[in-house]
Structure formats: structure tokens, C-alpha cells
Design a protein around this motif. Structure first.
Motif, PDB file in Angstrom:
ATOM      1  N   SER A 608       0.800  -1.221   0.000  1.00  0.00           N
ATOM      2  CA  SER A 608       0.000   0.000   0.000  1.00  0.00           C
ATOM      3  C   SER A 608       0.836   1.276   0.000  1.00  0.00           C
ATOM      4  O   SER A 608       0.307   2.359  -0.304  1.00  0.00           O
ATOM      5  CB  SER A 608      -0.924   0.022   1.220  1.00  0.00           C
ATOM      6  OG  SER A 608      -0.161   0.001   2.414  1.00  0.00           O
ATOM      7  N   GLY A 609       2.132   1.187   0.365  1.00  0.00           N
ATOM      8  CA  GLY A 609       2.940   2.401   0.368  1.00  0.00           C
ATOM      9  C   GLY A 609       4.300   2.189   0.977  1.00  0.00           C
ATOM     10  O   GLY A 609       4.567   1.156   1.606  1.00  0.00           O
ATOM     11  N   TYR A 611       7.164   3.980   3.506  1.00  0.00           N
ATOM     12  CA  TYR A 611       7.253   4.926   4.619  1.00  0.00           C
ATOM     13  C   TYR A 611       8.713   5.114   5.003  1.00  0.00           C
ATOM     14  O   TYR A 611       9.518   4.147   4.943  1.00  0.00           O
ATOM     15  CB  TYR A 611       6.469   4.423   5.820  1.00  0.00           C
ATOM     16  CG  TYR A 611       4.981   4.374   5.572  1.00  0.00           C
ATOM     17  CD1 TYR A 611       4.162   5.413   6.003  1.00  0.00           C
ATOM     18  CD2 TYR A 611       4.406   3.297   4.910  1.00  0.00           C
ATOM     19  CE1 TYR A 611       2.789   5.370   5.779  1.00  0.00           C
ATOM     20  CE2 TYR A 611       3.041   3.253   4.680  1.00  0.00           C
ATOM     21  CZ  TYR A 611       2.230   4.293   5.118  1.00  0.00           C
ATOM     22  OH  TYR A 611       0.885   4.259   4.893  1.00  0.00           O
ATOM     23  N   THR A 616       6.509   8.545   7.778  1.00  0.00           N
ATOM     24  CA  THR A 616       5.815   9.390   6.815  1.00  0.00           C
ATOM     25  C   THR A 616       5.709   8.666   5.490  1.00  0.00           C
ATOM     26  O   THR A 616       6.693   8.075   4.996  1.00  0.00           O
ATOM     27  CB  THR A 616       6.549  10.725   6.632  1.00  0.00           C
ATOM     28  OG1 THR A 616       6.663  11.375   7.898  1.00  0.00           O
ATOM     29  CG2 THR A 616       5.812  11.635   5.664  1.00  0.00           C
ATOM     30  N   LEU A 617       4.518   8.679   4.880  1.00  0.00           N
ATOM     31  CA  LEU A 617       4.302   8.061   3.576  1.00  0.00           C
ATOM     32  C   LEU A 617       5.061   8.869   2.530  1.00  0.00           C
ATOM     33  O   LEU A 617       4.842  10.080   2.371  1.00  0.00           O
ATOM     34  CB  LEU A 617       2.812   8.033   3.235  1.00  0.00           C
ATOM     35  CG  LEU A 617       2.441   7.476   1.857  1.00  0.00           C
ATOM     36  CD1 LEU A 617       2.772   5.984   1.773  1.00  0.00           C
ATOM     37  CD2 LEU A 617       0.943   7.714   1.561  1.00  0.00           C
ATOM     38  N   GLN A 619       5.710   7.277  -0.682  1.00  0.00           N
ATOM     39  CA  GLN A 619       5.340   6.764  -2.012  1.00  0.00           C
ATOM     40  C   GLN A 619       4.144   5.849  -1.858  1.00  0.00           C
ATOM     41  O   GLN A 619       4.171   4.905  -1.073  1.00  0.00           O
ATOM     42  CB  GLN A 619       6.521   6.018  -2.640  1.00  0.00           C
ATOM     43  CG  GLN A 619       6.310   5.636  -4.100  1.00  0.00           C
ATOM     44  CD  GLN A 619       7.500   4.914  -4.684  1.00  0.00           C
ATOM     45  OE1 GLN A 619       7.377   3.790  -5.143  1.00  0.00           O
ATOM     46  NE2 GLN A 619       8.682   5.547  -4.643  1.00  0.00           N
ATOM     47  N   SER A 620       3.018   6.146  -2.575  1.00  0.00           N
ATOM     48  CA  SER A 620       1.833   5.294  -2.537  1.00  0.00           C
ATOM     49  C   SER A 620       1.985   4.133  -3.495  1.00  0.00           C
ATOM     50  O   SER A 620       2.504   4.302  -4.618  1.00  0.00           O
ATOM     51  CB  SER A 620       0.584   6.100  -2.904  1.00  0.00           C
ATOM     52  OG  SER A 620       0.332   7.093  -1.933  1.00  0.00           O
ATOM     53  N   LEU A 621       1.537   2.970  -3.069  1.00  0.00           N
ATOM     54  CA  LEU A 621       1.613   1.768  -3.899  1.00  0.00           C
ATOM     55  C   LEU A 621       0.257   1.062  -3.918  1.00  0.00           C
ATOM     56  O   LEU A 621      -0.539   1.194  -2.985  1.00  0.00           O
ATOM     57  CB  LEU A 621       2.667   0.805  -3.334  1.00  0.00           C
ATOM     58  CG  LEU A 621       4.114   1.308  -3.240  1.00  0.00           C
ATOM     59  CD1 LEU A 621       4.975   0.254  -2.555  1.00  0.00           C
ATOM     60  CD2 LEU A 621       4.673   1.624  -4.627  1.00  0.00           C
ATOM     61  N   ASN A 622       0.041   0.292  -4.934  1.00  0.00           N
ATOM     62  CA  ASN A 622      -1.113  -0.618  -5.011  1.00  0.00           C
ATOM     63  C   ASN A 622      -0.692  -1.776  -5.886  1.00  0.00           C
ATOM     64  O   ASN A 622      -1.153  -1.931  -7.015  1.00  0.00           O
ATOM     65  CB  ASN A 622      -2.336   0.084  -5.571  1.00  0.00           C
ATOM     66  CG  ASN A 622      -3.572  -0.815  -5.536  1.00  0.00           C
ATOM     67  OD1 ASN A 622      -3.585  -1.814  -4.832  1.00  0.00           O
ATOM     68  ND2 ASN A 622      -4.585  -0.461  -6.295  1.00  0.00           N
ATOM     69  N   SER A 623       0.201  -2.547  -5.334  1.00  0.00           N
ATOM     70  CA  SER A 623       0.802  -3.616  -6.129  1.00  0.00           C
ATOM     71  C   SER A 623       0.791  -4.901  -5.327  1.00  0.00           C
ATOM     72  O   SER A 623       0.651  -4.897  -4.107  1.00  0.00           O
ATOM     73  CB  SER A 623       2.238  -3.244  -6.518  1.00  0.00           C
ATOM     74  OG  SER A 623       3.018  -2.987  -5.354  1.00  0.00           O
ATOM     75  N   TYR A 652      13.803   2.497   5.203  1.00  0.00           N
ATOM     76  CA  TYR A 652      12.414   2.570   4.726  1.00  0.00           C
ATOM     77  C   TYR A 652      11.708   1.241   5.004  1.00  0.00           C
ATOM     78  O   TYR A 652      12.343   0.228   5.348  1.00  0.00           O
ATOM     79  CB  TYR A 652      12.370   2.867   3.221  1.00  0.00           C
ATOM     80  CG  TYR A 652      12.908   4.226   2.865  1.00  0.00           C
ATOM     81  CD1 TYR A 652      12.055   5.329   2.811  1.00  0.00           C
ATOM     82  CD2 TYR A 652      14.267   4.401   2.577  1.00  0.00           C
ATOM     83  CE1 TYR A 652      12.558   6.587   2.488  1.00  0.00           C
ATOM     84  CE2 TYR A 652      14.776   5.648   2.257  1.00  0.00           C
ATOM     85  CZ  TYR A 652      13.899   6.738   2.210  1.00  0.00           C
ATOM     86  OH  TYR A 652      14.385   7.970   1.907  1.00  0.00           O
ATOM     87  N   ASN A 666       4.946  -4.528   7.831  1.00  0.00           N
ATOM     88  CA  ASN A 666       5.988  -3.702   7.213  1.00  0.00           C
ATOM     89  C   ASN A 666       7.239  -4.547   6.943  1.00  0.00           C
ATOM     90  O   ASN A 666       7.734  -5.243   7.856  1.00  0.00           O
ATOM     91  CB  ASN A 666       6.370  -2.534   8.119  1.00  0.00           C
ATOM     92  CG  ASN A 666       5.255  -1.512   8.233  1.00  0.00           C
ATOM     93  OD1 ASN A 666       5.068  -0.701   7.327  1.00  0.00           O
ATOM     94  ND2 ASN A 666       4.506  -1.560   9.349  1.00  0.00           N
TER      95      ASN A 666
END
Length: 672
Positions: A608-609, A611, A616-617, A619-623, A652, A666
Motif C-alpha cells: 500500500s505504500g 514509509y 511518513t508516507l 510513495q503510494s503503492l497498489n501492487s 524505509y 511492514n
């Protein structure tokens, strides 16, 4: 001097005077002995008076019958027996069942009974010289032997078809009034049932013939008749007078004769109830009454608009008595007391001189007013041979003078329960009084019941007490019963674990819960697993522990639940360091609480992202992570390609969710 002694002297005085004064006028013509009830309203004159009886309040309930089959009539009391007629309920036809009964005066037991046929419910009866004469609506008159109930003769009276007036019998003659086409007064020979003579009337309903020493009186809706009492069929011109009120119509009211005066209630002229001179019908005065009045000497007792009044010969009201406001029967006078009933079931004895109530009782059901309108039988109080007999609907009750009663009622109650009860405890009690009888018949059977509030439990509940008194005023107390155990509260459930925790797949997590009850005690306390044993953690997702509890008397506690979450563990053997500006791969495995690899192609990981180390986010992900059966020879696992462009050097993590697991995981990596 006590009231009873005074009463006894008065009775003796009346008995002495009856040999001289009473026999010198028409009032002495009442048939039967001085302590019998032989017709409606006691005597053949319908005076409602009984001067020579030993009945004296306070009275005791002697017996009661409720099993006679229907509505009970006015009683006849003679020769140690009580004679009544009974009208059963109407069915599909206009011919309800009917009976005549002879009851033992002392016990109320049935001596004999006979079924009667005929239309509608009316049955009337009169007694004379050992015979009971019974008349039905259709004009069937039967003579029953008072001792055995054997029918001596039967006569079906002709000329009329509607008979609703109680018969009168005296000195060998039975007097009957019938209606239908006008009206007819019949006189019949008591020995044979043969008709002596008949006389035409304008109508003839609800008017029982009243007798003086030499006359018979009938009061119809609009006319009053006086006839000479017959000696034989050849009696010349029996009519003495006919007084017409200038109206027409059916109906009538039973007249009352007393002291050389005739008292008539005119249905056709409701505003005029006349006192008539018996030889010419001249009006001597007026009176107000609903049912038939009663007389003792020169004093009349009238029920008007629910109030009983004593009125002397001069028309002066001596006293008024309203009772409970429901007085409705025709009064009767026995010696120095007036008896009257109420629609509430209350029965009163009122001192004839003062108007004060000297005794009362309740017969358990309404004492009905006389029915002077329909084709049903007539009701009314009766007294004789030392007893007061009271019909009240389908109940017949006999009272007699009570002996001096100084003993309170005997009260018995069931043994209270020892254990706990889930509801209020009721203790059944009974009361009996062998002396004057219970003042309230409902006290014969009653209950004492605790009153514990819902949702509470106590070992010290108590019933109220109840005071039971007899007619003489002696009282006994039932209860209170204390120390009773009533439990209206369910057990309490307390869950200590899991209590909302989050646990790794296949972790060993002991449950912990308990049930308590301050009343009857816990009977069952069960959960999804026994307290102390491990919670189910073999699959990921939301789970819950449910606990049920019931106490010893059956109170059920609301089901208590405590949720918890089971999640995958994440195993990452190597935290890779990726070069900034280049793509790299991050590898992870799913594992359980023991570190065992549980990665599977059926479980999908969704990223999902990314951090930074500050959370702190960046980069957004959806993979979707790629599943591989061999992850660097470490077994199955998952890989995700990461683009590090724009990511400065530092630590990260990639956040991801696994199928069925709602907890965010994570996977770490570094950028240089």
C-alpha cells in the motif's frame, strides 16, 4: 340490659299480643305459623314481616349451596325444610331447565328435587299445610308433598297462557293470577286442584295475590281488585271493589296488605303508589318504594332509589339507611331487625327502631333485585324457623343466630419453601370459623406473596401479613413470612482474557473468565473454550470468546463476548540495501508465532505504500507481491520490486496487507 335480651322480651310481648290485638284485624290473616315463610315476601299478605321468629343478629353462616344448576328463587321455609325453585340457563330454545328443591334447613343437603317442564324461566311456589304448590309460565300448577316430593295432583290452567305471578296458598285455597288475553284470577281447591271460581282482570303479570282474613287483592298495571276469599263455588258476587286508574296496558306489581291497609305500586301510574282502604278502595295516602315494602306493626320499611327508610303510620320518616349504596332487594322485617341485600353481595341487618346497622356479611356474589318485568323467576330474601335464607344468583346461603363467639378464626398457611425461587413466593392460606363465620368469605382462601424488585436477589424477602376476622369481630393474623429467598438476578460474567488483544497465528494464548452469583449460585458457566485453556488462533482474522451463565434457579445471563485478532507474523531474513535511483527487490515470508514459514500461493500480499523511518508516507503503492516457491533456497515467500528514484539515503519500509489479515505489516529495506 343487652340488645339480645331486649329483643327477646319484645318477641315475647308480640307473641302475647298476637292472641288479642292482631287477631282483631285483617293483619292477623297471614297464613302459616308465626315463624314460617310460606309465600313471596314471607306470608300470604306479602307483608315481609315475621314477628315470632327467634332469629337475632349477629348471625352465623350455616351453609351455602352453589351447585343447584341455575338462578335461585325466593325461599319458602317450613317444617325443617327450605323450598326453592331454580331456573337454569337458556340454551338454543326458550325453555331453560327448571327444578323445585327441598333442602334440609340445618345442613342445606338436598332432601328431594323434581325437574319441571315449561316455557321460559318463570317458576313460582307457595306452601300451605304440608304441600308445596309450584306454578310454571305455561300455567301448569303441581302439588308436591313437602316431605317426599311426590306429586299429588297437576292442573293445567286454561284461558291464559302467560303466568309470571308467584302463587299464594292459605286455608285450603291456592290463588293464581294469569295473563295473555286480559287476565284471570284463579282460586283452586288445595286437596284436588279443582277450580273453585275465576274472576276476569284487565291484565295479570307480576302480581302475586295478597290475602287478608277475608279478602284477596290483585294489583295490575292500571287496576286494583279486591275479592271475597272463596268458601265454595257458589259464593255470590266475590268482587268487593275495582279501582281503575284510567290507563291501559300489561303488567302489575305484587300488593302488600298490613294493618287494615292495602299498599299498591301502580306500574301504569308510576308517580302514584297508593295506600288503600280495603273495603272500598279509597285512597288513604301515598308512599315511595321500588320493590315491595315490608311492615312490622304500623311502621313500613321502603326501599326508594337505593335508600331504605322507616316510615311510621303518620307518614313521618323515622330514619334512612343507604348501606354501601347498592341496596336493591325488597326488605323483610324479622322481630326488631330489617334485612336487606345489595348488588355488591353485602347483606345487612338494620335495627328497626334506630336505623343503625347491627350486623352485615357478604355472600360472595350480587344479591339481585326482584325481577318484575320478564318471564324469569322472582328473587327475594326469606326468613323462618330461626334462619335467614338469601338467594344471590346461583348461590343460596343460610344464616342463623350465632352463639357467643370469642374465638378468632383458624388460619392455616402452607410451609414456606427453604430454597431459592426465581420469582416471588406465594404462600397459600385458608381460614375457617366455626362460630359466627368469616366476616369476608374471600378470606376462606387467600395467598401471601413477596414483592421483590426485578433484577435483584435477596435471602431476606418477606410477605405481607393479612388479618382475618369473623362476624363477631374476633381476628387472627396470617404472616408475615420472612427470610424467604428470591433470586431475580442473573449471574455476572467477567472476562479477563483475551480482552481485545492481537495475537500471532498459532500463538498459545490462555483464556481467563469467571461467573459469579450472589443469590442461588452459579449452575453453569461455559465459554467457547474452558477458562484457562488456549484460545483458537489457527486462522487469521477477528475472533471472539463467548461465555454463557445460568444460576441455580434458571436466571440466564446475557451472553458476554470478548474479541481478539489473529494475524500473520512476518519473517524477513535479510533487510536489503538498495541503490538510490535504481530498482531493487524486497523479499518477505509469512510465519506463525513459532517462526514457521506459512507463506502460500493462496495468500496474497498487497503493498500500500513506502514509509520513511519517521513513519511518513513517501510513495503510494497498489501492487501485489510476487509469490515464489523458492526464495533463495529458504522456502516459499514473496518478492516486491521497489523503485528508489527520489528516495534519499535512509531506512524505509513497505506496508502491506495479507489475505484475511486486517493488520498492516511492514517489510524493511535501506537506500544508499
Amino acid at each position: 340490659m343487652t340488645r339480645r335480651m331486649t329483643h327477646t322480651l319484645l318477641v315475647m310481648l308480640v307473641a302475647c299480643l298476637s292472641g288479642s290485638v292482631l287477631r282483631s284485624n285483617e293483619a292477623g290473616a297471614s297464613t302459616g305459623t308465626t315463624d314460617q315463610a310460606v309465600a313471596y315476601q314471607i306470608d300470604a299478605a306479602h307483608s315481609g314481616g315475621l314477628a315470632g321468629d327467634a332469629l337475632t343478629p349477629p348471625l352465623a353462616r350455616q351453609w351455602s349451596r352453589t351447585d343447584l344448576g341455575g338462578t335461585v328463587s325466593y325461599p319458602l321455609i317450613a317444617g325443617g325444610k327450605v323450598f326453592i325453585t331454580v331456573q337454569g340457563p337458556y340454551g338454543a330454545t326458550s325453555s331453560p331447565p327448571k327444578w323445585v328443591y327441598a333442602l334440609d334447613e340445618a345442613t342445606g343437603a338436598t332432601i328431594w328435587s323434581q325437574a319441571l317442564a315449561g316455557t321460559y324461566g318463570f317458576v313460582g311456589a307457595a306452601y300451605d299445610n304440608g304441600t308445596v304448590y309450584v306454578l310454571t309460565y305455561d300455567g301448569l300448577l303441581q302439588a308436591f308433598d313437602a316431605a317426599t316430593g311426590t306429586v299429588g295432583w297437576s292442573v293445567h290452567l286454561s284461558g291464559q297462557y302467560a303466568f309470571t305471578s308467584p302463587p299464594t296458598a292459605a286455608n285450603g285455597v291456592v290463588y293464581i293470577v294469569g295473563a295473555g288475553t286480559g287476565g284471570t284470577l284463579y282460586t283452586l281447591n288445595e286437596s284436588s286442584g279443582g277450580v273453585i271460581w275465576t274472576q276476569s282482570l284487565d291484565t295479570g303479570s307480576h302480581t302475586s295475590p295478597a290475602l287478608s282474613a277475608s279478602s284477596v287483592f290483585v294489583s295490575t298495571a292500571c287496576d286494583v281488585y279486591a275479592f271475597n276469599r272463596p268458601v265454595n263455588a257458589s259464593d255470590p258476587n266475590p268482587l268487593i271493589f275495582q279501582k281503575n286508574y284510567g290507563c291501559s296496558g300489561g303488567g302489575g306489581r305484587t300488593p302488600v296488605f298490613n294493618g287494615n291497609l292495602l299498599y299498591v305500586r301502580n306500574e301504569g301510574v308510576p308517580s302514584t303508589n297508593d295506600i288503600l282502604e280495603p273495603l272500598k278502595g279509597a285512597v288513604q295516602g301515598h308512599f315511595n318504594a321500588g320493590p315491595a315494602p315490608a311492615y312490622s306493626g304500623t311502621t313500613g320499611y321502603f326501599l326508594n332509589a337505593g335508600v331504605l327508610q322507616a316510615v311510621d303510620a303518620g307518614g313521618t320518616v323515622r330514619w334512612s339507611f343507604a348501606g354501601d349504596g347498592g341496596l336493591d332487594t325488597a326488605p323483610i322485617v324479622v322481630n326488631t331487625d330489617v334485612y336487606i341485600g345489595s348488588s355488591s353481595g353485602n347483606l345487612y341487618a338494620v335495627d328497626a327502631t334506630s336505623g343503625q346497622s347491627v350486623w352485615s356479611a357478604n355472600v360472595g356474589t350480587a344479591i339481585e333485585a326482584p325481577d318484575e318485568q320478564s318471564a324469569n323467576m322472582q328473587s327475594g330474601l326469606g326468613a323462618g324457623e330461626g334462619r335467614l335464607v338469601v338467594p344471590a344468583g346461583s348461590t343460596l346461603t343460610a344464616f342463623t343466630t350465632s352463639a357467643a363467639d370469642t374465638t378468632p378464626p383458624t388460619v392455616s398457611c402452607a410451609t414456606p419453601p427453604i430454597g431459592w425461587s426465581a420469582s416471588d413466593i406465594s404462600i397459600a392460606c385458608t381460614a375457617v370459623d366455626a362460630g359466627s363465620g368469616l366476616a369476608n368469605p374471600n378470606d376462606a382462601s387467600f395467598t401471601l406473596t413477596t414483592s421483590v424488585s426485578p433484577g435483584t436477589e435477596t435471602s431476606s424477602a418477606a410477605t405481607p401479613s393479612h388479618i382475618v376476622c369473623d362476624v363477631a369481630g374476633n381476628c387472627a393474623t396470617a404472616g408475615p413470612f420472612v427470610g424467604l429467598k428470591v433470586d431475580k438476578k442473573a449471574p455476572v460474567i467477567t472476562i479477563s482474557a483475551p480482552n481485545g488483544g492481537t495475537y500471532t497465528l498459532n500463538a498459545v494464548v490462555p483464556s481467563s473468565y469467571a461467573c459469579s452469583d450472589g443469590g442461588s449460585g452459579v449452575s453453569t458457566c461455559t465459554g467457547t473454550v474452558p477458562s484457562g485453556s488456549s484460545l483458537p488462533t489457527s486462522s487469521v482474522g477477528l475472533e471472539s470468546l463467548s461465555v454463557n451463565a445460568v444460576d441455580a434457579v434458571g436466571n440466564v445471563a446475557p451472553v458476554q463476548k470478548s474479541g481478539y485478532t489473529v494475524t500473520y507474523g512476518m519473517c524477513q531474513s535479510v533487510v536489503p540495501t538498495l541503490k538510490s535511483g535504481h530498482a531493487g527487490t524486497v523479499s518477505v515470508q509469512l510465519c506463525d508465532a513459532a517462526g514457521r514459514n506459512v507463506s502460500s500461493s493462496s495468500v496474497t500480499l498487497i503493498a500500500s505504500g513506502i514509509y520513511n523511518s519517521a513513519g511518513t508516507l513517501v510513495q503510494s503503492l497498489n501492487s501485489t507481491f510476487a509469490f515464489t516457491a523458492s526464495l533463495n533456497h529458504a522456502g516459499s515467500g514473496y518478492t516486491e520490486k521497489v523503485n528508489t528514484s527520489g528516495l534519499p539515503s535512509g531506512a524505509y519500509s513497505i506496508a502491506f496487507l495479507a489475505t484475511g489479515d486486517g493488520v498492516l505489516h511492514n517489510a524493511g529495506f535501506a537506500v544508499r
